[in-house]
Motif scaffolding. Structure first.
Motif, PDB file in Angstrom:
ATOM      1  N   MET A   8      37.625  43.594  37.661  1.00 18.51           N
ATOM      2  CA  MET A   8      36.899  43.345  36.400  1.00 18.51           C
ATOM      3  C   MET A   8      37.126  41.892  35.971  1.00 18.51           C
ATOM      4  O   MET A   8      38.248  41.398  35.999  1.00 18.51           O
ATOM      5  CB  MET A   8      37.382  44.293  35.299  1.00 18.51           C
ATOM      6  N   SER A   9      36.065  41.214  35.562  1.00 17.18           N
ATOM      7  CA  SER A   9      36.172  39.802  35.199  1.00 17.18           C
ATOM      8  C   SER A   9      36.870  39.624  33.851  1.00 17.18           C
ATOM      9  O   SER A   9      36.985  40.553  33.046  1.00 17.18           O
ATOM     10  CB  SER A   9      34.778  39.176  35.123  1.00 17.18           C
ATOM     11  N   VAL A  10      37.350  38.387  33.620  1.00 16.55           N
ATOM     12  CA  VAL A  10      38.001  38.063  32.355  1.00 16.55           C
ATOM     13  C   VAL A  10      37.048  38.299  31.181  1.00 16.55           C
ATOM     14  O   VAL A  10      37.428  38.862  30.146  1.00 16.55           O
ATOM     15  CB  VAL A  10      38.477  36.592  32.370  1.00 16.55           C
TER      16      VAL A  10
ATOM     17  N   THR B  98      34.390  40.300  31.006  1.00 17.56           N
ATOM     18  CA  THR B  98      34.130  41.729  30.812  1.00 17.56           C
ATOM     19  C   THR B  98      35.318  42.422  30.152  1.00 17.56           C
ATOM     20  O   THR B  98      35.145  43.283  29.276  1.00 17.56           O
ATOM     21  CB  THR B  98      33.792  42.397  32.156  1.00 17.56           C
ATOM     22  N   ARG B  99      36.534  42.040  30.540  1.00 18.27           N
ATOM     23  CA  ARG B  99      37.715  42.643  29.907  1.00 18.27           C
ATOM     24  C   ARG B  99      37.754  42.331  28.422  1.00 18.27           C
ATOM     25  O   ARG B  99      38.071  43.200  27.601  1.00 18.27           O
ATOM     26  CB  ARG B  99      38.999  42.128  30.582  1.00 18.27           C
TER      27      ARG B  99
ATOM     28  N   GLY C  69      35.335  31.184  35.628  1.00 19.18           N
ATOM     29  CA  GLY C  69      34.884  31.483  36.977  1.00 19.18           C
ATOM     30  C   GLY C  69      33.413  31.243  37.217  1.00 19.18           C
ATOM     31  O   GLY C  69      32.889  31.587  38.286  1.00 19.18           O
TER      32      GLY C  69
ATOM     33  N   CYS D  67      37.533  33.705  25.708  1.00 21.10           N
ATOM     34  CA  CYS D  67      37.826  33.273  27.067  1.00 21.10           C
ATOM     35  C   CYS D  67      36.940  32.126  27.545  1.00 21.10           C
ATOM     36  O   CYS D  67      37.154  31.589  28.642  1.00 21.10           O
ATOM     37  CB  CYS D  67      37.705  34.454  28.036  1.00 21.10           C
TER      38      CYS D  67
ATOM     39  N   THR E 130      31.715  29.731  31.055  1.00 16.57           N
ATOM     40  CA  THR E 130      32.364  31.022  31.264  1.00 16.57           C
ATOM     41  C   THR E 130      33.452  30.865  32.317  1.00 16.57           C
ATOM     42  O   THR E 130      33.354  30.022  33.207  1.00 16.57           O
ATOM     43  CB  THR E 130      31.349  32.073  31.729  1.00 16.57           C
TER      44      THR E 130
ATOM     45  N   GLU F 111      30.937  32.765  35.949  1.00 12.44           N
ATOM     46  CA  GLU F 111      30.109  33.969  35.917  1.00 12.44           C
ATOM     47  C   GLU F 111      29.018  33.829  34.857  1.00 12.44           C
ATOM     48  O   GLU F 111      29.144  33.037  33.921  1.00 12.44           O
ATOM     49  CB  GLU F 111      30.961  35.203  35.639  1.00 12.44           C
TER      50      GLU F 111
END
Length: 598
Positions: free
Chosen positions: A1-3, A5-6, A87, A75, A85, A89
């Motif tokens: 799970m991406s940062v 999304t978390r 990474g 984030c 964003t 994403e």
């Protein structure tokens, strides 16, 4: 799970809906509208414009769209004046993993003219072409803007496709229906059709002839099918859904309501008195407080231009008090934050009701200052009675003094925040120095040894849509000096020790005010200046005047011309202008006459 999304999952887990429940829509065959909100999660929930429209779209079966929110998540990576964003994403909304740039419509609420440049950062973050001319219908979203920061929409005319003027419950719903029909049918002159919806301004449907240095010589529709003027939309209480008056979602820490819309007074410098005055239904607000108690929300925000004008304020405060008392018996603390009030509308019953709440404060101090409790706000605006009268304010000093006497008699209010305007036409040096005397006298009138006075100085900014809109402005650097002089005079009057212990003088940063000068009354070329600065990596939150002047000059614009008295026949925002020319001229003459007297 991406940062990302978390973080979003964590935020959603904290949320509770506060208004009447509704069934989620099946998004199949519906448009997707994403509101871009340039704040973190907690503050975004207080943005009642986009949040109210978000709620309306999602609960209304007749509006063929689903609404989502994309925030300035914690984030996100700050890279100079840009956001990225983690990474790399795709930037996504709270409600969907799909990239924001795949939406059909994006909405932006521009609260202040000095923050217009945030549009560039948000569109870049979302991967949406900045300029309307570069966006491809069917591939890129339609960009819709609104709120008071776009009272003069012209600086962003080449960047925003549509501006909703006034209250958008009807106009935005109709826009969505038309966009949906075009998607279903394919093709068509969409923007021209949208320009005919009452309350929608489509800048690309108008062309301008520019004046050298600043301003326009003419602005006209590109087609006979485009209206020559756009009228601001204001709706009746029955046409305003619940989320117009109450925050629809809470994160469990705070929630609030708007008991009134508009103001009963029409001061010449203020746009609060422009909309018709309306009051929220009492049963809606009482049920809302009950819902907050059910969820144990500890902080209640009453956000209103003049809460004292709400005819049911006693019943509302009583309901909050009952909740606070029950919470206290259960070992919990409930606080109440109140927005603005008018001193001449304060009475003993109101003060008693507020102070019985125990923990009460004021929204500005809650957000910005360390002193948050026992605060009452008073907005004399000018210390000179004749300036108060010339600018159309009815709050006379004797009424303010009576309010202060009531505060002293109440005994529970130890801090008064005073709002003053400086740098206005008609003002003389002695008028500014009188602010210091006024502040000293306020503390003396309160009588208590621990009494405090916060002086909040605002630069005079002529607002489009008011009788002051053509008046000249002072250079913000000069106004900063004026404010420093007021602080020095106050310190001289009361002495260093008392000043340090009991007074505070606050001003806005001059960088913000320099941007407000050009963005609040500029033409379409200003947006290109903002883009130039943004592309150069300039931090527009701390922009210096010299950098702004240089950037304007590269586009053939003159900073000083934006400060001038605008006696132009045509204003940049002429398509939206409905202010009486006679009222403007009468005010300008009266102020010039006063200013001429030495």
């Amino acid at each position: 799970m991406s940062v990302l999304t978390r973080e979003i999952d964590s935020l959603l887990a904290k949320e509770f809906h506060l208004t009447t429940p509704y069934e989620p829509k099946d998004p199949d065959g519906l448009l997707r509208m994403v509101f871009l909100i340039p704040f973190g999660h907690a503050f975004s929930l207080m943005c009642n414009g986009p949040m109210g429209l978000y709620d309306l779209i999602n609960r209304s079966p007749r509006i063929p769209a689903v609404a989502e929110r994309a925030l300035q998540y914690d984030c996100l990576i700050h890279d100079g004046n840009r956001l990225h964003t983690p990474g790399g994403e795709p930037y996504r909304s709270m409600e969907s993993p799909r990239p924001v740039n795949e939406a059909d419509i994006v909405g932006l609420s521009m609260i202040n003219a000095g923050d217009l440049h945030s549009l560039l950062r948000l569109l870049d973050l979302a991967g949406i072409p900045r300029r309307s001319a570069d966006r491809v219908p069917g591939r890129d979203p339609l960009v819709v803007g609104g709120n008071q920061g776009l009272a003069d929409p012209e600086p962003l005319a080449d960047y925003i496709d549509v501006v909703a003027v006034g209250e958008a419950e009807h106009s935005l719903a109709e826009l969505i229906r038309i966009v949906h029909a075009h998607c279903q049918a394919g093709g068509g002159a969409l923007l021209e059709e949208l320009s005919r919806i009452p309350g929608l301004y489509v800048p690309s449907m108008y062309e301008c002839d520019f004046s050298p240095g600043a301003g326009v010589e003419a602005i006209r529709p590109r087609s006979l099918k485009v209206p020559p003027a756009v009228h601001t939309q204001y709706l009746k209480v029955g046409d305003l859904h619940d989320a117009h008056f109450v925050y629809p979602i809470t994160d469990g820490t705070a929630a609030g309501c708007h008991p009134v819309v508009g103001c009963l007074h029409s001061c010449h410098y203020c746009n609060l008195g422009v909309p018709p005055f309306r009051q929220a239904p009492l049963d809606l607000l009482l049920a809302y407080i009950d819902r907050l108690e059910e969820l144990k929300v500890p902080k209640i925000i009453i956000s209103a231009p003049t809460f004292t004008q709400y005819r049911h304020r006693q019943q509302l405060l009583d309901r909050i008090l009952a909740y606070a008392n029950r919470a206290e018996a259960d070992g919990r603390r409930v606080t109440t934050i109140i927005g603005s009030i008018r001193a001449d509308e304060i009475n003993a019953d109101y003060l008693d009701a507020v102070t019985r709440l125990g923990d009460f404060g004021h929204l500005f101090t809650e957000l910005h200052l360390s002193q948050t409790r026992g605060v009452i706000t008073v907005a004399p605006e000018w210390a000179s009675p004749d300036l108060v009268a010339l600018y159309g304010k009815t709050q006379k000093k004797e009424r303010v003094d009576r309010a202060l006497d009531l505060c002293r008699e109440n005994g529970n209010i130890n801090t008064v925040m005073l709002y003053f305007i400086i740098g206005a036409p008609g003002e003389r040096p002695e008028d500014r120095m009188a602010i210091a005397t006024y502040a000293r006298d306020v503390r003396q009138r309160l009588g208590a040894r621990d009494a405090n006075v916060i002086v909040k100085l605002h630069q005079f900014m002529p607002k489009p849509g008011t009788p002051t809109q053509r008046l000249r402005m002072a250079d913000p650097d000069l106004v900063r000096d004026y404010g420093d002089q007021v602080g020095d005079q106050l310190r001289s009057l009361v002495g260093d020790e008392e000043y340090q212990a009991h007074y505070r003088v606050e001003q806005f940063p001059t960088s913000r005010m320099h941007l407000e000068v050009v963005c609040s009354r500029g033409d379409r070329r200003i947006g290109h200046v903002l883009e130039d600065l943004y592309d150069a990596g300039t931090d527009l939150a701390s922009l210096g005047k010299n950098d702004l002047v240089e950037a304007l000059a590269k586009r053939g614009l003159d900073y000083d011309l934006h400060l001038r008295h605008m006696d132009d026949r045509i204003l940049p925002w002429q398509i939206l202008n409905h202010v009486s020319a006679e009222a403007e001229q009468a005010l300008a003459r009266a102020l010039a006459k006063r200013e001429a007297v030495q």
